[in-house]
Design an enzyme around this catalytic site. Structure first.
Site, short mmCIF file in Angstrom:
data_model
loop_
_atom_site.label_atom_id
_atom_site.label_comp_id
_atom_site.label_asym_id
_atom_site.label_seq_id
_atom_site.Cartn_x
_atom_site.Cartn_y
_atom_site.Cartn_z
N TRP A 1 0.86 -1.36 0.04
CA TRP A 1 -0.19 -0.01 0.19
C TRP A 1 0.94 1.31 0.17
O TRP A 1 0.18 2.23 -0.28
CB TRP A 1 -1.00 0.03 1.15
CG TRP A 1 -0.25 -0.08 2.67
CD1 TRP A 1 -0.06 -1.63 3.19
CD2 TRP A 1 0.40 0.56 3.26
NE1 TRP A 1 0.70 -1.59 4.29
CE2 TRP A 1 1.15 -0.14 4.42
CE3 TRP A 1 0.95 2.07 3.29
CZ2 TRP A 1 1.88 0.45 5.48
CZ3 TRP A 1 1.76 2.44 4.36
CH2 TRP A 1 2.15 1.61 5.41
N PRO B 1 -2.85 -5.76 -5.88
CA PRO B 1 -2.46 -4.62 -5.00
C PRO B 1 -3.29 -4.58 -3.63
O PRO B 1 -4.18 -5.24 -3.72
CB PRO B 1 -2.99 -3.69 -5.90
CG PRO B 1 -4.34 -3.96 -6.54
CD PRO B 1 -3.88 -5.43 -6.98
N GLU C 1 11.07 -7.97 -1.79
CA GLU C 1 11.65 -6.89 -1.14
C GLU C 1 10.77 -6.61 0.22
O GLU C 1 9.79 -6.72 0.42
CB GLU C 1 11.46 -5.73 -1.91
CG GLU C 1 12.43 -4.53 -1.42
CD GLU C 1 12.02 -3.18 -1.61
OE1 GLU C 1 10.84 -2.75 -0.87
OE2 GLU C 1 12.16 -2.73 -2.69
#
Length: 537
Positions: free
Chosen positions: A177, A202, A274
């Site tokens: 986000w 997302p 990541e």
């Protein structure tokens, strides 16, 4: 800290009940048009998202089921072959057009990112810049990265060897986000350029920003079905994302990344992660104090500290510590907090109530363990429901949670040191290794210290933007900050399978008929000794 007025309909350029063109209720026509681009949605419990600035609704999002997700992957797999068959140059032209559209229509997405994520306008603009840079970079260089490469064959002139690249197939992307536009571009665009189709999930909080970029990509010429966006809860569709992806790209927390890696390992497919960071900044004794203090403000408080590569620990040589601390605290205290949809604020809001509570808990725990708050240290509900002042602490003991845990908010602690070797050791004394910063008037000395830091990216005389914006260099984490890299050639080639092909002419790679093995092996041994001396071998 100064504050600016809350967002209003007039400032947003909208009508009463709107925030930056997105309706204050769940039925905004613009929001609805973006949501309609998402796939699936048979889950009986849609979610209504709210703006961090105001707490008002921004959009109601349908949520996909496991069956929805698997159907999306089935369709993506069917579309992948035709997409991969398109010439790379044609795919590149789509990205160049996308670059131009992003810059031309940036005002739309600046409002959207601010409303969804709670960022200041300048922090939202950073996302626009990053997205345009990524589109331009892969729009220019993808064909070169994907072109077949010649390699030395085992026998010069008689063995022709090379490497060709094939797309993985369907890439699953799970986006966070905090940087909904930039991280969508960094992960999705190179995957598409490599000839894959993409299924992206997302985060619900900032899904509209990703859907906006998806809309522009199709306007730029991306065929429908090549990139699909799936809205849903990880608990409902997470298994499908792992089990159906030929490659999984995830950005988020270290614990979640470890769980996903364990799931993917059982399928022997590839992934990149990541994850978290506790990023250090080392200020060397010869540093320009004014510039280092100004740079630290940006490094620590951009996007209210909700940036994986933002600085949370500062190590300053004792000879300049007092001067640096005074300058840094003064600049931090002068930051303007606000939620206007313009460039009148320096720092925006936290994005969720969970983030606010985590920041508050870290600061109060540090206080109770003896830390000193030099500035900040309190929530600001008078500005907005999720605002927290940029906070600088010192005297933070190892017993405090924020000493080693990632805060992911506008909080930084300052420590002194006498010896550079000690500073490097303390900077590296963390389970994380994502980003670091070094400040020195001597570029060579800064580079040498940077090379000793165990972090995937290190910036000299900058906090994070130098490496973040240099799209041609790889970006990622060491240790528990992740696996794999985004950006650069590696950021595209990770989405491909390398295939070696060799053509052998004339001489066979086994003894001729009737030749004793001993003669053959002596001959090959002599040949290998000779080959070692040839250039390029």
């Amino acid at each position: 800290m100064t504050s600016t007025s809350p967002v209003s309909a007039d400032q947003a350029g909208g009508t009463p009940g709107t925030i930056g063109g997105v309706d204050g209720g769940p039925h905004s026509s613009r929001a609805a048009a973006l949501v309609a681009r998402a796939v699936g949605g048979k889950d009986s419990a849609p979610v209504t998202m709210t703006s961090p600035f105001t707490g008002l609704p921004t959009a109601t999002l349908p949520q996909a089921t496991d069956a929805d997700a698997r159907a999306v992957f089935h369709d993506a797999r069917a579309a992948q072959r035709a997409w991969a068959a398109r010439p790379v140059a044609e795919r590149q032209r789509i990205l160049i057009r996308l670059h131009d559209l992003v810059l031309k229509r940036q005002r739309e997405v600046l409002d959207l990112v601010q409303v969804e994520a709670g960022k200041s306008r300048m922090d939202a603009f950073d996302e626009v810049c990053s997205t345009a840079l990524v589109a331009a970079y892969y729009g220019k260089h993808s064909a070169k990265f994907l072109a077949p490469k010649r390699s030395a064959g085992v026998i010069p002139l008689l063995t022709k060897a090379g490497v060709v690249r094939h797309p993985k197939g369907v890439v699953g992307v799970i986006s966070p986000w905090n940087y909904p536009l930039a991280l969508t571009a960094m992960d999705v665009l190179p995957a598409l350029m490599a000839g894959n189709t993409v299924v992206q999930k997302p985060d619900n909080q900032t899904a509209l920003s990703a859907l906006w970029l998806h809309e522009l990509a199709e306007e730029a010429g991306l065929p429908a079905g090549v990139w699909q966006i799936l809205l849903g809860r990880g608990s409902r569709i997470g298994d499908a994302l792992v089990e159906e992806s030929d490659y999984l790209c995830f950005t988020g927390s270290t614990p979640t990344g470890k769980n996903l890696a364990a799931q993917v390992a059982s399928r022997l497919t590839s992934y990149s992660l990541e994850l978290g960071g506790k990023n250090p900044m080392v200020v060397l004794p010869d540093a320009d104090v004014a510039k280092a203090a100004a740079g630290a403000v940006t490094a620590c408080f951009s996007s209210a500290g909700q940036l994986c590569v933002s600085v949370e620990r500062i190590y300053v040589h004792e000879s300049i510590r007092a001067e640096f601390t005074e300058a840094f605290v003064r600049r931090t205290a002068a930051l303007r907090l606000g939620c206007t949809l313009d460039y009148g604020s320096d720092m925006g809001s936290l994005t969720s109530a969970d983030q606010l509570e985590n920041v508050r808990a870290h600061v109060e725990d540090a206080r109770s363990n003896g830390a000193t708050v030099l500035t900040g240290g309190r929530a600001r509900p008078d500005i907005g429901p999720l605002f927290y002042e940029p906070t600088v602490l010192t005297d933070v003991p190892e017993s405090a949670r924020l000493f080693a845990e990632e805060t992911f908010g506008p909080v930084v602690s300052i420590y002194g040191y006498h010896d550079v070797n000690d500073a490097v050791e303390r900077a590296n004394d963390t389970e994380y290794g994502l980003n670091a910063s070094v400040w020195s008037r001597d570029g060579r000395a800064g580079w040498e210290v940077a090379a000793r830091l165990k972090a995937g990216t290190v910036n000299v005389n900058e906090g994070y933007a130098a490496t973040f914006g240099s799209v041609g260099v790889p970006m990622g984490g060491m240790k528990e900050s992740g696996v794999g890299r985004r950006n650069g050639a590696e950021g595209l080639l990770k989405y491909t399978e390398a295939q070696a092909i060799a053509i052998q002419r004339g001489l066979k790679l086994r003894p001729f008929r009737g030749m004793p093995a001993s003669v053959w092996t002596r001959s090959m041994t002599a040949s290998m000794k000779l080959l070692r001396r040839l250039p390029g071998r």
